[in-house]
Design an enzyme around this catalytic site. Structure first.
Site, PDB file in Angstrom:
ATOM      1  N   ASP A   1       0.809  -1.221   0.000  1.00  0.00           N
ATOM      2  CA  ASP A   1       0.000   0.000   0.000  1.00  0.00           C
ATOM      3  C   ASP A   1       0.843   1.272   0.000  1.00  0.00           C
ATOM      4  O   ASP A   1       0.560   2.202  -0.761  1.00  0.00           O
ATOM      5  CB  ASP A   1      -0.954   0.006   1.203  1.00  0.00           C
ATOM      6  CG  ASP A   1      -2.109  -0.980   1.011  1.00  0.00           C
ATOM      7  OD1 ASP A   1      -2.519  -1.181  -0.150  1.00  0.00           O
ATOM      8  OD2 ASP A   1      -2.579  -1.542   2.013  1.00  0.00           O
TER       9      ASP A   1
ATOM     10  N   ARG B   1       1.512   3.302  16.049  1.00  0.00           N
ATOM     11  CA  ARG B   1       1.050   4.298  15.073  1.00  0.00           C
ATOM     12  C   ARG B   1       1.254   5.745  15.517  1.00  0.00           C
ATOM     13  O   ARG B   1       1.718   6.575  14.717  1.00  0.00           O
ATOM     14  CB  ARG B   1      -0.415   4.070  14.678  1.00  0.00           C
ATOM     15  CG  ARG B   1      -0.681   2.804  13.878  1.00  0.00           C
ATOM     16  CD  ARG B   1       0.202   2.682  12.678  1.00  0.00           C
ATOM     17  NE  ARG B   1      -0.219   1.608  11.789  1.00  0.00           N
ATOM     18  CZ  ARG B   1       0.592   0.963  10.959  1.00  0.00           C
ATOM     19  NH1 ARG B   1       1.878   1.278  10.909  1.00  0.00           N
ATOM     20  NH2 ARG B   1       0.143   0.021  10.170  1.00  0.00           N
TER      21      ARG B   1
ATOM     22  N   ASP C   1      -6.047   2.193  11.274  1.00  0.00           N
ATOM     23  CA  ASP C   1      -4.812   2.976  11.224  1.00  0.00           C
ATOM     24  C   ASP C   1      -5.025   4.400  10.735  1.00  0.00           C
ATOM     25  O   ASP C   1      -4.345   5.325  11.177  1.00  0.00           O
ATOM     26  CB  ASP C   1      -3.757   2.241  10.392  1.00  0.00           C
ATOM     27  CG  ASP C   1      -3.263   0.982  11.103  1.00  0.00           C
ATOM     28  OD1 ASP C   1      -3.242   1.001  12.349  1.00  0.00           O
ATOM     29  OD2 ASP C   1      -2.927  -0.013  10.436  1.00  0.00           O
TER      30      ASP C   1
ATOM     31  N   SER D   1      -1.931  -8.711   4.651  1.00  0.00           N
ATOM     32  CA  SER D   1      -1.393  -7.427   5.085  1.00  0.00           C
ATOM     33  C   SER D   1      -0.749  -7.673   6.442  1.00  0.00           C
ATOM     34  O   SER D   1      -1.410  -8.086   7.389  1.00  0.00           O
ATOM     35  CB  SER D   1      -2.527  -6.401   5.195  1.00  0.00           C
ATOM     36  OG  SER D   1      -2.046  -5.237   5.824  1.00  0.00           O
TER      37      SER D   1
HETATM   38  N1  ARG Z   1      -6.295  -4.799  13.787  1.00  0.00           N
HETATM   39  C1  ARG Z   1      -5.046  -4.356  14.292  1.00  0.00           C
HETATM   40  C2  ARG Z   1      -5.154  -2.964  14.796  1.00  0.00           C
HETATM   41  O1  ARG Z   1      -6.083  -2.296  14.448  1.00  0.00           O
HETATM   42  C3  ARG Z   1      -3.933  -4.557  13.310  1.00  0.00           C
HETATM   43  C4  ARG Z   1      -3.910  -3.644  12.140  1.00  0.00           C
HETATM   44  C5  ARG Z   1      -2.809  -4.066  11.251  1.00  0.00           C
HETATM   45  N2  ARG Z   1      -2.549  -3.130  10.222  1.00  0.00           N
HETATM   46  C6  ARG Z   1      -2.059  -3.472   9.053  1.00  0.00           C
HETATM   47  N3  ARG Z   1      -1.814  -2.532   8.207  1.00  0.00           N
HETATM   48  N4  ARG Z   1      -1.840  -4.711   8.706  1.00  0.00           N
HETATM   49  O2  ARG Z   1      -4.346  -2.510  15.544  1.00  0.00           O
END
Ligand code: ARG
Length: 391
Positions: free
Chosen positions: A12, A92, A121, A172
């Site tokens: 991405d 993040r 995110d 991902s």
């Molecule tokens: N569901 C998890 C969270 O919201 C993991 C997100 C993972 N993000 C990714 N870009 N693969 O913290």
């Protein structure tokens, strides 16, 4: 227009570089924040960014800061959202903060991220972008072009972007010191059993049970098996030790910020080990009222962090409370790991609110007869209730 993009080198964010250049007419500056990534891969990530024609690339080592200011707080808070110890969620805000710092240094007008419009995110990046740099434009190319993962893959192929994923294994993956998350592809079907190949940190390599000693000083883990380790090394070592026993594998349904239920797979060996040990120590040294109240604080803290509200004043206030409770949380815990399980088998602390004499059935230091007065009124209100006239 100059845009600073949070860049991981994945599908991405690589697609984002091209979209920012082509569709938004941006000069792109990429920032890769190392919160516990493979050190060799970091060079490849930088080379990849440069091959995509970025005007500048930054790699920022934020491992120490992440461990001390984020992971150690998460341990003190026994961080957990619906069974998820907050690995991605925790990193993040720090990544976003570094992106803002670079944007300010470079005089860039825009901040960009590669999150989709369905996940969490985007909320986490943008909450920090908006709090720290309200004057800057935010660009989220994947969401703004409403791209599916398949569309991103074909866009990448069309633009000669090397991609680590393919249509038949389109996972991902997000990794940092505190955990690894795997989502997407066939895993999106909650009735699908994940193949062993999705896991990397929790492959069962040891078949005999193993005891690990975890020592805490004021809520912070300081030694593993008697060996003092600095924060980053300690967490890496905990990941290795617990991971070899398959500890910290999570397969769950999670309620995302948007309200979507999502199937999530995680590997969080260090979190499983250290939080299990930390809780065991707290149960020895904190009062029952501290424990009960702290459990509510922990739930709220975890929810705020999951929701990306790291900069919310309530989070800071809750951290102040948590910090105050940790003063006495020093001592040692023995954890037994075996075939994916991780259980406390012994604990000790100088601050234990525990009296072997008082609790022992073989001791007279508490005169059993003195409890009679307490018993007499213990159920006072219930007794009155049951004496009320009834039809
Ligand atoms: N569901 C998890 C969270 O919201 C993991 C997100 C993972 N993000 C990714 N870009 N693969 O913290």
């Amino acid at each position: 227009m100059k845009a600073v993009l949070a860049y991981s080198g994945g599908l991405d964010t690589s697609v984002c570089v091209k979209l920012l250049q082509e569709k938004y007419g941006c000069e792109v500056i990429t920032v890769t924040v190392d919160v516990g990534l493979d050190q060799e891969e970091l060079h490849e990530v930088e080379e990849k960014a440069r091959s995509l024609g970025v005007v500048e690339h930054y790699t920022i080592d934020a491992r120490e800061e992440f461990a001390r200011d984020y992971i150690f707080r998460a341990i003190k808070a026994n961080a957990n959202y619906e069974g998820y110890p907050l690995s991605t969620a925790l990193a993040r805000p720090l990544i976003a903060e570094k992106v803002v710092e670079i944007a300010k240094r470079e005089g860039a007008e825009a901040l960009a991220h590669g999150a989709t419009g369905k996940g969490n995110d985007q909320f986490r990046f943008e909450a920090v972008f908006r709090t720290l740099a309200p004057e800057k434009r935010i660009i989220a190319p994947i969401r703004e072009f409403n791209l599916t993962r398949k569309e991103s893959i074909s866009y990448a192929k069309k633009h000669g972007i090397a991609i680590p994923v393919d249509v038949d294994k389109p996972y991902s993956i997000d990794e940092n010191l505190w955990g690894r998350s795997i989502e997407g592809g066939a895993l999106e079907d909650p009735s699908f059993i994940p193949p062993e190949e999705i896991y990397e940190w929790t492959k069962l390599r040891r078949h005999e049970p193993e005891l690990v000693d975890v020592e805490f000083a004021q809520g912070t883990p300081v030694k593993l098996n008697g060996k003092a380790l600095p924060p980053v090394e300690l967490i890496m070592e905990a990941n290795r030790l617990a991971g070899e026993h398959g500890v910290g594998r999570i397969d769950m349904i999670e309620d995302r910020i948007l309200g979507l239920k999502a199937r999530e797979n995680y590997e969080c060996p260090a979190a499983a080990l250290l939080i299990t040990a930390h809780k065991a120590l707290e149960s020895l040294v904190l009062t029952r009222r501290e424990l009960a109240f702290k459990a509510q604080v922990e739930a709220k803290w975890s929810e705020l962090v999951y929701f990306g509200l790291w900069n919310e004043p309530l989070r800071l206030a809750l951290d102040a409370f948590i910090e105050a409770t940790q003063e006495r949380v020093s001592g040692k815990v023995k954890v037994k790991m075996h075939n994916g399980s991780c259980a406390v088998v012994a604990r000790e602390s100088e601050n234990a609110l525990y009296s072997l004499e008082a609790v022992s059935f073989d001791d007279k230091s508490i005169d059993q007869r003195s409890v009679e007065g307490m018993l007499r009124y213990h159920s006072l209100q219930a007794e009155m209730y049951w004496r009320l006239p009834r039809e």
